[in-house]
Design a protein around this motif. Structure first.
Motif, PDB file in Angstrom:
ATOM      1  N   ALA A 148      18.347 -27.660 -34.092  1.00 18.26           N
ATOM      2  CA  ALA A 148      17.863 -27.356 -32.733  1.00 18.26           C
ATOM      3  C   ALA A 148      18.825 -26.419 -32.008  1.00 18.26           C
ATOM      4  O   ALA A 148      18.383 -25.524 -31.262  1.00 18.26           O
ATOM      5  N   LEU A 149      20.108 -26.583 -32.205  1.00 17.59           N
ATOM      6  CA  LEU A 149      21.076 -25.698 -31.550  1.00 17.59           C
ATOM      7  C   LEU A 149      20.938 -24.266 -32.059  1.00 17.59           C
ATOM      8  O   LEU A 149      21.006 -23.305 -31.282  1.00 17.59           O
ATOM      9  N   LYS A 150      20.751 -24.126 -33.362  1.00 15.09           N
ATOM     10  CA  LYS A 150      20.546 -22.775 -33.906  1.00 15.09           C
ATOM     11  C   LYS A 150      19.284 -22.144 -33.339  1.00 15.09           C
ATOM     12  O   LYS A 150      19.246 -20.967 -32.988  1.00 15.09           O
ATOM     13  N   ALA A 151      18.230 -22.948 -33.246  1.00 19.33           N
ATOM     14  CA  ALA A 151      16.979 -22.434 -32.694  1.00 19.33           C
ATOM     15  C   ALA A 151      17.171 -22.018 -31.242  1.00 19.33           C
ATOM     16  O   ALA A 151      16.670 -20.972 -30.807  1.00 19.33           O
ATOM     17  N   ALA A 152      17.918 -22.806 -30.500  1.00 19.67           N
ATOM     18  CA  ALA A 152      18.150 -22.486 -29.090  1.00 19.67           C
ATOM     19  C   ALA A 152      18.952 -21.198 -28.934  1.00 19.67           C
ATOM     20  O   ALA A 152      18.786 -20.461 -27.959  1.00 19.67           O
ATOM     21  N   SER A 153      19.823 -20.928 -29.894  1.00 21.33           N
ATOM     22  CA  SER A 153      20.647 -19.717 -29.811  1.00 21.33           C
ATOM     23  C   SER A 153      19.834 -18.465 -30.114  1.00 21.33           C
ATOM     24  O   SER A 153      20.236 -17.356 -29.744  1.00 21.33           O
ATOM     25  N   GLY A 154      18.735 -18.653 -30.813  1.00 22.65           N
ATOM     26  CA  GLY A 154      17.912 -17.506 -31.179  1.00 22.65           C
ATOM     27  C   GLY A 154      18.477 -16.689 -32.312  1.00 22.65           C
ATOM     28  O   GLY A 154      18.019 -15.584 -32.574  1.00 22.65           O
TER      29      GLY A 154
END
Length: 584
Positions: A148-154
């Motif tokens: 989820a953190l990677k996804a949030a970073s884009g």
């Protein structure tokens, strides 16, 4: 500025502020980076009278001086703070590539203070830094959180670190996971995150690192790699990895088995190096590492990176567990829910021992698979009575049930997997470590005279000093043959100025004494440089060291020799002359 980004990132979670400041250049030639520089910042900022989980307690993350370059095995990432588990100053570090990612984003280190009003994560995308809501991630385990953190970073290339439920619940041995299966493992970094309502950090850096003479630096790095690193002294990490140590410590008769009762596991072959090789499905390496020691294993459809030696022993032999598939499940559950495998395994083993001794029945017994596996989640979530009890660790469990004689820890940190009754030097290393029992501060395991106190004291002091500078360079422990001359050559080429091995050796000693001085201010004394009754009052059983002891008299003799060698007084306090010589 060569090698360094030149900036420190500061995040105050209470105020919600983000600033940066120039790196303190006056400290560089004394502390260099990693452990040393982080310890210097911490001791300048932290109040020794304040609890580890107080909002004001800073967490200092620091990259190594060589991080982000092609210097081999230089990419580990250090964190220094006060341990929720032991109360001491402590350092923990992680591999992978998140450290160099921070330096590529433009920061040598990061200082986090305060406590957010609710769950948050920190997002770093080069100079764009923000504090983001993490309420939707609270309660989730680490693997899901990192995705989820990677996804949030884009950015799929971003690197992350995060806590699971154990960190949120302030379990004192909670860890922080990074890039899946890599951990800031020992001492409770996860609980520090939890106390600040910090679920994780995601970092993307696209910059670079400058060196003074690229051609010369690459030449020095290539020579060090070819002539020292990729040699027989270190290639075992590539071919076998740490599971090889299962075989070695059994042959030496100091392999902790059934809560440090026996020195050998008679069924070690089931979890030793050949068994792990058969279960290995792939390998991976950290940044700038040609060894690639990370091994993915899979049994019955459950996969993990590991298990490493400490997990195979503390979560295996020490729990009477000789089923590799069960150890892989234990390892994966610990990594995902966020607890340190060493302390978790040691605490479960103690609970099993308590049942065998008739002190208390937690439903856990040596070799029993089902409860051994289910109790890990209970510890991380504090969801059952026994989970809450085992979340106390061995010291707390011993105090609650009058079973301290079965608890195997020093300063509250559980022993790693080398029994000091088979090598007294390991006992001295555990007793004098700044963060409690630790094998990464000095490692005299292969001494030819494992009971010669004078020789072992010299080896422990030398090892602690060298590891002071090695962890400040954030060099991986699997480059076992590296020395201060190699490090000085790399630094000289990169900085364009002469750095000597003597200078680095002195820095290592300075860092060790700096940590000692903080612990003294925090109330620790020579009495805390000790070992548990299980080691000092009972003999090891079975194997080559059957009947071996390490008594209180042995430890007292070694401690006084050690204090004298370090130029500390008889109470373990560095003398004024020593402090002056080290500019402390």
């Amino acid at each position: 500025m060569y090698l360094y980004a030149g900036k420190i990132l500061r995040v105050d979670l209470s105020a919600g502020t983000i600033t940066d400041e120039p790196l303190n250049r006056d400290w560089l030639r004394q502390f260099w980076g990693g452990w040393g520089l982080a310890a210097k910042y911490f001791t300048e900022l932290a109040n020794p009278a304040v609890d580890a989980l107080d909002a004001s307690t800073p967490m200092i993350f620091m990259t190594g001086a060589l991080a982000g370059t092609l210097a081999p095995l230089s990419g580990r990432f250090c964190m220094v703070s006060r341990s929720p588990q032991t109360g001491t100053i402590f350092e923990s570090n992680v591999g992978g590539s998140i450290g160099p990612e921070l330096k590529h984003a433009g920061y040598d280190g990061m200082i986090i203070t305060g406590r957010a009003a609710g769950p948050v994560f920190i997002s770093i995308n080069d100079a764009d830094v923000s504090i983001e809501d993490a309420g939707y991630l609270w309660g989730k385990p680490i693997f899901e959180t990192e995705k989820a953190l990677k996804a949030a970073s884009g950015c799929p290339a971003a690197k992350s670190m995060a806590i699971g439920p154990a960190g949120e619940n302030l379990i004192p041995f909670a860890c922080v996971g990074s890039e899946a299966y890599r951990q800031f493992g020992r001492g409770g970094v996860g609980a520090l995150f939890g106390s600040k309502n910090l679920k994780g950090v995601v970092i993307r850096g696209t910059g670079g690192i400058r060196v003074a003479d690229m051609e010369k630096f690459l030449s020095v790095a290539r020579t060090a790699s070819a002539e020292n690193l990729m040699t027989e002294a270190n290639l075992w990490a590539k071919t076998d990895g740490t599971p090889l140590i299962v075989n070695v410590t059994n042959e030496m008769g100091l392999h902790p088995t059934r809560n440090f009762t026996y020195g050998v596991n008679e069924d070690f072959g089931a979890i030793g190096t050949e068994s792990v090789k058969k279960a290995t499905i792939s390998q991976r390496a950290c940044i700038s590492c040609p060894l690639g020691c990370g091994k993915f294993t899979s049994v019955d459809g459950v996969a993990v990176e590991g298990p490493e030696y400490e997990t195979l022993c503390l979560g295996g032999s020490n729990c009477g567990m000789n089923d590799l598939g069960s150890i892989i499940k234990f390892n994966r559950t610990c990594d995902d829910w966020g607890v340190d495998t060493i302390t978790t395994g040691a605490t479960i083993a103690m609970a099993m021992d308590m049942k065998e001794m008739g002190l208390h029945d937690f439903g856990l017994e040596f070799g029993g698979k089902a409860e051994y596996l289910s109790v890990v989640e209970e510890i991380a979530t504090l969801s059952t009575d026994r989970g809450r009890d085992l979340a106390l660790g061995t010291r707390g469990l011993g105090e609650k049930y009058n079973a301290g004689h079965l608890a195997v820890n020093s300063k509250g940190l559980e022993f790693p997997a080398y029994d000091p009754r088979g090598n007294h030097g390991m006992g001295l290393a555990y007793a004098t470590s700044e963060r409690g029992a630790c094998h990464l501060r000095a490692f005299p395991l292969f001494s030819e005279t494992p009971f010669d106190h004078e020789a072992l004291v010299a080896e422990v002091v030398s090892g602690q000093n060298f590891n002071g500078i090695k962890w400040s360079m954030c060099i991986c422990d699997f480059w076992g043959s590296v020395n201060s001359t190699i490090l000085a050559d790399l630094l000289s080429a990169a900085l364009g100025e002469t750095v000597t091995s003597e200078e680095l050796d002195l820095a290592g000693e300075r860092i060790w004494n700096l940590a000692r001085l903080f612990n003294l201010k925090a109330g620790f004394t020579a009495k805390d440089d000790t070992l548990p009754d299980k080691i000092l009052k009972t003999a090891l059983k079975k194997g080559p060291n059957d009947g071996s002891t390490m008594t209180s008299a042995d430890l007292a003799d070694m401690k006084q020799r050690y204090y004298t060698s370090r130029e500390w007084d008889s109470n373990g306090v560095p003398t004024q002359a020593k402090r002056a010589a080290l500019s402390l």
